[in-house]
Each structure stands twice: as structure tokens, then as C-alpha cells.
Design a protein around this motif. Sequence first.
Motif, mmCIF file in Angstrom:
data_model
loop_
_atom_site.group_PDB
_atom_site.id
_atom_site.type_symbol
_atom_site.label_atom_id
_atom_site.label_comp_id
_atom_site.label_asym_id
_atom_site.label_seq_id
_atom_site.Cartn_x
_atom_site.Cartn_y
_atom_site.Cartn_z
ATOM 1 N N CYS A 134 12.656 46.828 107.280
ATOM 2 C CA CYS A 134 12.220 45.601 107.922
ATOM 3 C C CYS A 134 13.265 44.629 108.357
ATOM 4 O O CYS A 134 14.268 44.569 108.072
ATOM 5 C CB CYS A 134 11.249 44.809 106.924
ATOM 6 S SG CYS A 134 9.942 45.608 106.400
ATOM 7 N N THR A 144 9.157 42.956 111.461
ATOM 8 C CA THR A 144 9.141 44.218 111.906
ATOM 9 C C THR A 144 9.638 45.385 111.191
ATOM 10 O O THR A 144 10.627 45.344 110.660
ATOM 11 C CB THR A 144 9.873 44.662 113.289
ATOM 12 O OG1 THR A 144 9.360 43.413 114.472
ATOM 13 C CG2 THR A 144 9.500 45.922 113.862
ATOM 14 N N CYS A 145 8.794 46.304 110.665
ATOM 15 C CA CYS A 145 9.043 47.353 109.644
ATOM 16 C C CYS A 145 9.094 48.833 110.486
ATOM 17 O O CYS A 145 7.882 48.836 111.259
ATOM 18 C CB CYS A 145 8.332 47.029 108.615
ATOM 19 S SG CYS A 145 8.341 45.451 107.656
ATOM 20 N N ARG A 146 9.875 49.465 109.942
ATOM 21 C CA ARG A 146 9.785 51.077 110.416
ATOM 22 C C ARG A 146 9.929 51.840 109.201
ATOM 23 O O ARG A 146 10.456 51.583 108.302
ATOM 24 C CB ARG A 146 11.009 51.239 111.282
ATOM 25 C CG ARG A 146 11.037 50.208 112.795
ATOM 26 C CD ARG A 146 12.159 50.586 113.450
ATOM 27 N NE ARG A 146 12.068 49.891 114.628
ATOM 28 C CZ ARG A 146 11.748 49.982 115.717
ATOM 29 N NH1 ARG A 146 11.019 51.244 115.772
ATOM 30 N NH2 ARG A 146 11.509 49.247 116.856
ATOM 31 N N TRP A 147 9.302 53.210 109.336
ATOM 32 C CA TRP A 147 9.253 54.047 108.428
ATOM 33 C C TRP A 147 9.255 55.407 108.944
ATOM 34 O O TRP A 147 9.250 55.772 110.099
ATOM 35 C CB TRP A 147 8.376 53.933 107.476
ATOM 36 C CG TRP A 147 6.808 53.971 108.014
ATOM 37 C CD1 TRP A 147 5.898 54.914 108.143
ATOM 38 C CD2 TRP A 147 6.083 53.038 108.697
ATOM 39 N NE1 TRP A 147 4.855 54.695 108.847
ATOM 40 C CE2 TRP A 147 4.759 53.448 109.041
ATOM 41 C CE3 TRP A 147 6.430 51.616 108.849
ATOM 42 C CZ2 TRP A 147 3.936 52.450 109.664
ATOM 43 C CZ3 TRP A 147 5.386 50.742 109.448
ATOM 44 C CH2 TRP A 147 4.220 51.451 110.012
ATOM 45 N N PRO A 188 -0.351 50.295 112.600
ATOM 46 C CA PRO A 188 0.410 50.882 113.745
ATOM 47 C C PRO A 188 -0.721 51.481 114.491
ATOM 48 O O PRO A 188 -1.783 52.120 114.155
ATOM 49 C CB PRO A 188 1.279 51.996 113.232
ATOM 50 C CG PRO A 188 0.742 52.416 111.904
ATOM 51 C CD PRO A 188 0.032 51.030 111.074
ATOM 52 N N ARG A 192 2.106 55.610 116.094
ATOM 53 C CA ARG A 192 3.471 55.132 115.935
ATOM 54 C C ARG A 192 3.584 54.846 114.396
ATOM 55 O O ARG A 192 2.815 54.852 113.525
ATOM 56 C CB ARG A 192 3.823 53.814 116.528
ATOM 57 C CG ARG A 192 3.265 53.934 118.142
ATOM 58 C CD ARG A 192 3.558 52.325 118.625
ATOM 59 N NE ARG A 192 3.395 52.747 120.099
ATOM 60 C CZ ARG A 192 3.109 51.615 120.959
ATOM 61 N NH1 ARG A 192 3.215 50.298 120.383
ATOM 62 N NH2 ARG A 192 2.960 51.561 122.300
ATOM 63 N N SER A 193 4.895 54.868 114.182
ATOM 64 C CA SER A 193 5.407 54.575 112.746
ATOM 65 C C SER A 193 6.344 53.253 112.640
ATOM 66 O O SER A 193 7.250 53.037 111.774
ATOM 67 C CB SER A 193 6.564 55.771 112.491
ATOM 68 O OG SER A 193 7.486 55.453 113.183
ATOM 69 N N HIS A 194 5.879 52.219 113.337
ATOM 70 C CA HIS A 194 6.258 50.792 113.199
ATOM 71 C C HIS A 194 5.288 49.968 113.463
ATOM 72 O O HIS A 194 4.529 50.121 114.268
ATOM 73 C CB HIS A 194 7.455 50.851 113.918
ATOM 74 C CG HIS A 194 7.359 50.934 115.399
ATOM 75 N ND1 HIS A 194 6.977 49.891 116.237
ATOM 76 C CD2 HIS A 194 7.458 51.895 115.859
ATOM 77 C CE1 HIS A 194 6.888 50.141 117.445
ATOM 78 N NE2 HIS A 194 7.354 51.541 117.435
ATOM 79 N N CYS A 195 5.321 48.871 112.837
ATOM 80 C CA CYS A 195 4.408 47.542 113.313
ATOM 81 C C CYS A 195 4.958 46.371 112.799
ATOM 82 O O CYS A 195 6.079 46.407 112.125
ATOM 83 C CB CYS A 195 3.187 47.712 112.638
ATOM 84 S SG CYS A 195 2.942 47.772 110.770
ATOM 85 N N THR A 196 4.316 45.277 113.498
ATOM 86 C CA THR A 196 5.152 43.695 113.201
ATOM 87 C C THR A 196 4.134 42.992 112.224
ATOM 88 O O THR A 196 3.089 42.949 112.585
ATOM 89 C CB THR A 196 5.377 43.074 114.387
ATOM 90 O OG1 THR A 196 6.347 43.979 115.219
ATOM 91 C CG2 THR A 196 6.137 41.767 114.047
#
Length: 854
Positions: A134, A144-147, A188, A192-196
Motif C-alpha cells: 500500500c 492505494t493498495c496493489r496485489w 476493484p 483489476r488488482s488494485h484499489c484505493t
Amino acid sequence: MARCGAGTPLLLRLSLLLLLHLGGTLGCASVDVGSPVVLLGSAVTASCTIRSKLCRGLEDGQVRISWMLDNETVAGSQCCGAGDTEVSNLTVAQFNRTQAKLWCWVEWNGTKQRVGLAEIRAGYPPAKPSNLSCLLNLSDYGLTCRWEPGADSHLPTSVALKCAVPPPRAHSSPRRRSRAQVVTGCTPQGGRSHCTVPRRLLQLYRQMEIWVSASNALGTAESEHLRIDPMDVAKLDPPALRSIQSVPYQTDCVTLSWAVAPSNAHMELQCELRYRAPEDPAWALVTGIIGQAGTAQCCGFLFGMRYLFQMRCRRDSARGYWSEWSPGRNHTTHEKAPSGKLDAWWSTRPAPAGRRLEVQLRWKAPRRQEANGRLLGYRVALGPRRRGREPPTVCNTTDTRCNFTAPAGTRRVYLSAYNAAGESAATEVVLLERKGQPLAGLQAVSRGERSLWVRWEAPLAPAAAYVLEWQRVSSEPGHCSACWQMERDGTATAAFIQDSIEPFQQYNISVYPLYKDAIGMPIHVAAYSKQKAPSYAPKLHLKSISKSHAELCWDSVAVELQNGFITNYTIFWANSTADVSSAVVNSSFNSFVIRDLKPSTLYKVHIMASTVGGSTNGTSLTLVTMVLDDIEIQFLFLALGLVFVLLILLLICFQKNGRVKQQFWPSVPDPANSSLGKWVPAELQQEPPQVPGVREPGLATISTVTVLERAAGKQAPAWGKDPTAETSSTFPGLPQPYVQQDRPGTPRDGRATTGMSAGPCGNGEPVQYAQVAGDGYKGQQHFPPRLYLRSSSTQPLLFDRSPSPKPYENLWFHGAAPSCQGPGGFLEEPLIDFPLLQGLQISGADELCDFQRC
């Protein structure tokens, strides 16, 4: 009738479909499956139930149930159920489709109708998300986190970012404080593989638990839980560099000033500085700079060098992210006079004009740490600079080479570099002679596409330094002033060269040992940094050819096209029926003889040039062997020429038959058929003729031949005089001129005749004479001797002894033969050459006499 019969089945089908459809809506048929979503590869069970009472038109008929999985027919088991129902059960042992439709069909009077449908999906449980990270953006304070989602489950999956937010401290009891509130931070969109996570769901400066949850019909999976303070993952805005200045007193230091971003003004920051020169591939990094200080001093910079500076910051806790690098700022440090010594290399020779020395001097530009700024030029002088004394300058140039003339006997020159800040200390160059001991050995190997590693064996005498020269080998050699370097370590036995080295090019490398009082003689080696197949193969030329061999030649490949060392050439040849033959030729040869060829045969030949990097084929050459060898052709032409000459000679012989016969077979007059042979004395005419058959004709047998010579100027004795006295007085040295011929047989009176014959040359019976006289041919004063033969069997014969054989002549007609006043009259017989007497046999009955006695 026919039209009604044709339409009846169609009407029945339509009515059946309508009844089944109406009945189906009222519960006529139902399809049940064990589970509409199953694990991919597992078993699927389904059942179809038909209620006949509810399906109009099927009350009295037999119901048959069938299954179809998409477009594939599958078999089920049918049985009677409770309450007048028909049930069909289906089991698919292994369901390998991610999605399929299962249909139930009913058959009545040969017509099938779909009465039930079940949709089945198959897949896997969701995969565990991983690598969750994040980042807090301070512009809007959104997290914002990504995985990474993992493998596809083939099933609809819902993904959500979960947050465990602790309750507020002031309004919570101790029991509630231990249980955090779990909320969905964000979902997401679009796979997608990210959201805020919005700011309202965040608790700044407090620990939060964040994870990703993925769910589908087969299960749920969660990522590792991330426990962070959102401010620890905040990405700060970069600072801005204000100014950079050199410190005059500390000549290798600079002072920098900067300002942090307004959003970061309330934070404690830790910053980094990086810089590099345009020629440097990597950055130099300075760490541990306090962000709030706003100024810093850094040292270790080169003089007169242009640098690019950048700066970044993060929170002092060292848990957050670094900001982006600030925009770059350029700065050039101040200069000072060059330092260090220059590496120089030279060659000398006497000038043609006389007492001068031609010098070619080359040197290396100083390194950056020694140049101390931008160099403006170089100066070469004949002496060192001293206070109040300026030595004569022979060269002032911006290049790294100089050709000049110096007085004969010059052994030292002085080289220096200068920039805007001053001039370096002069480097003394001693012009040594090249007469020292060479190295013991040298080799070069590749260390990459653009570098070579050179090794050598040290000489017996200790060397002070080594100079390496390398030149690209070319058909049009040029000069490379930068293709040399000096190794100042006298104990070194290897060096690495990479300036102006290109792949697939041949270089000639020379190494000179430098001694205290001389330069060693160089040794050379050729090398490639990288090799490949030649760009061009040589073209074959036919040098000579015969019926069994052909000699080929070719030109060497240009050095620029070899792309490596030519290891060998391979010659290939083949005719239209035989297999391909080949021969390997050493690279030092440029010709080859192909042997054991067939006569009058067409061959195709080509050459292949090879290096360690590959091979290249040349163009094909077509040749035809000869039928005969050159020697055989020469003999054939010689034989044809001889045959032609013989034919010409035979033709000439046929055309000139008489003349040729006269030359090779001359006609010799027959004395028997001459007038003298037919002359008979008067006394003999009275004798009865002899019978021809009494005695066979034959050659006259001559017992003795006497040749008489007469002295010049003496006349022959008169006819009837005593020849003995005349001869003895006129020819004192001659032998006896008269030889009595004994005639075989008995005379007419019955007595044997001996001694002289009658008449002028005898005592009674006229005989024939032969004379040898000194008479010559007509027109000559001295006559060769003539010989007269007196024989009992033939008429008088006159023989002429000439110096060489001549055609026979009748002396009577030339007036050379004097008359013989004998009983038979004058002599008219042709002269016969004296050598013909060699085969003549003279018997005792014949007599030779000279003209005088005749």
C-alpha cells in the motif's frame, strides 16, 4: 387426399409440442442436479422427472427420456417413479468443462422435445492473493493498495480489500477496544488488482490491518494481513534544489541548498543526494542528509567538471517510501592547472636536409582527475621552463600528436598541457634509440567483442615500462594515433586494450619494452576480438585442364572481408552422376589440382572459405575435361602432318614421274647397243659369225687396270712410234703402260695368243682398248686421265676417271678423245666414270692401254 396425408404428421407434431409446452409450464417435467457448481474434474449427478398426467398427450403413450450435454448425447437410466411418473437418472463421472448446459428430452411417436434444462459450472476455489503493498498519497491522503491475484479459478469471483479499523480511543470501553471493526475498504473494478481506500476509512498514525479477500462458489481465500500505519507508507513530494556553489578554499567541495515540499514541512525528513558527470555510467550517492537543514556541503569533486545533481527525501522513521528524485540541476566545478605526467611515445630519423632530426611525438591526453578542467592545448619545448627563461617551443597544438624537426643530437624534449587555470609541470621525454632486447614471447586473446587481452614474456633484462601499439590490418593501411598505450609497471606481463577495437577486424599488435637507456625491438602478433564466417569466398579460376585433372587457382580474400583467420579452404566437385567429392586445402595455398577426373565430362566446382566462426561458399565454376592430353594431341597433329606431307610427296611423284625416276634411277647407256659395240673390224667381218648360244654373254673380265698420267705440256706420241721410249722419256715416274691381255680360247690358226696384239697396240690381231687420259671436261685445259679397255669379248671401251661422278658423255662429240688409228676406225663410245671400274672384273685375256698405245 395426398395433400391432407402430407400435412397430418406436421399437425400432430405441432399439437404435441404445444401440449408438452403447456404441460411443462404446469409441472410436466423437472430437472434436478446435485450441484450447479462443481469442482473441475469431479462427478456430476442429475435427474429428470416426467409427470404424465400433467403432460397432455402423453397419458396413454410410452415415455422415453434422453439426455444431451451441450451437443453431445449422454446415456442415463430410466425407471418408473411414484405417482405415474417417469424418472431418468444421469451420472457424469468426470466433468471437465468449465461451463455446460444439460438438457432433458422426451420422445413420443418418434418426435423429441426438450422439456428441462440445467446449467452446470466447474472450476477451482479462488487462489490466495499475494504481494500486498500500500502507498499513501499525501495529495488526497488516499491509500492505494496493489496485489497479485493468483491463478484463474474459472468461476465468478468477488474480490474486496478488507480493513480492520480499531474503534476510537475516547468512546470505547476496554472490551470493545480489543475487537477491531472490519470494513470493506474498496472493491476493484473491471478485474483489476488494485484499489484505493478513501481517507474517511483510514486512521492516520495508528496501526491498521489490511488484507485482500477473494470468494467464489467453491470457497474463499485471503492474502497475508498487512499491519501498517498509513503514514509509514506515505510517499512524500520531492524537494527542490535551489543553488549549488563551489567552495573556493576547499577546492574539491560544493555547497548545496534546497527547500522541501509544503506538504512535508511538518515532518522530520531524511534526504539523499546523487550526482554524476556526463561520462559516468553510474551515480555517486550521498546519504544521511537532514531534510529540514536546507543546506549541505559535499566534497570529492573533480576540478573543472560538469555534474548533474538530484535530491529525494522520506520520513525520518525510514519506514515510508522515498519521494521521486527532484528535477536535475547542473553545476561545473572551478578549474586549476593540470597535474600529473603525460604518457608519450616517439619515433626519430635523420632529416634529409642535413644536421636535423625528424621527430614524431605522440602522447595520451591526461585523465579527468589530472586534467582539472577543459584542456586548451599542449606545448612541446626543447628545454624546461625556468624563471626568466622561456625555452624554444617546437609545437603548440590541440591535437595529441606533433611532427617537428630538432637539431641533430637532441635527446630530450619537454611536453606540457595547459587550461584556463594554468600549465602543468613539463614531462621530460628522452628520445631513446630502438636497439634493446625484445620480448621473449607475445600472444593476444579476445576478452569481448571490443577488447583484447595481451600477454607477453618478460625479457631477461629488467624493463622500466612497456608500450603497446595496435593497428587494424587493412588493404589500405591508415594511421591511428590513439592506438597505443603505455604500461608503467615494469614487472607487468599482461595488459588490457579496448580503444578502437571492433569485432571481425584483424589487428596487428606490437609490444616494445622500455629500458633505462634504450627501447627494445618490438615483436608482433595478429588477433581478432571476435570472428565469424567470411563475408566473401574467393572466386575460382581454371589454370589448366586435361582429360584426368584440372588445376584451379584463386585470389586471397581481402582482410576486411575475412572476418577472422582463414583456417582452410575446401574444394567441392561433382559431375551429374557421381557423389560430391571434396578436399581440404591449407590456407597458405592458393591453388589445387583435382585428379582422377573422367575424360570429356562436365564438372561443377566451388570453394568454401572457413574460419573458427563459420564458413562461406563461393560461386560455382563449370568445367569440362578434355578427350586427349596435350601430348596426345601433339602426337596426333604430328602424325596427321606427316601423313599430309607424304600425300603431297606422293602426289608430286605421280606428277613428276620421269624426273624423279631420272634422279633416283639414272639410265646408264648399254655399251653393247652403242655404235662402238656394233663396230667390227674388216678382218673380223670376214670371220664367220659366232653362234650366240655357244657362249653366254657376261661381264668382261678385267685382270689389271693401269692408270697413266701425262705430264702437263707434253704431247702424246705420234701414232706408230715406239711408245716405250716416249713414255720413258715423257713420263719417267709412271708404271708400265701396257698390260697384255690373254684372250681365252684358240686363235684362227690354232695357236694361243700371248703378248702384244697386232697393230699399233699388239702383234697381229686388232683388239679393243681402254685408256685413262688426263683430259677434262669441255672448257678445261687439263683433262682427266682416260682409260681404254682392250678386250677380246667387247668392243673398245673408253672410261673417264673424273673427280666426282658425272653423267656420261661421249668424248668424241666434244673433241676431247683423240682418234685411235686402229683397224677398227675411230672411237665413238661414251666415257664411263672411273669409280664404275671398281666392280669390273678384268681377265687375263683383256688388255688395258692408254691413248698413245692405241
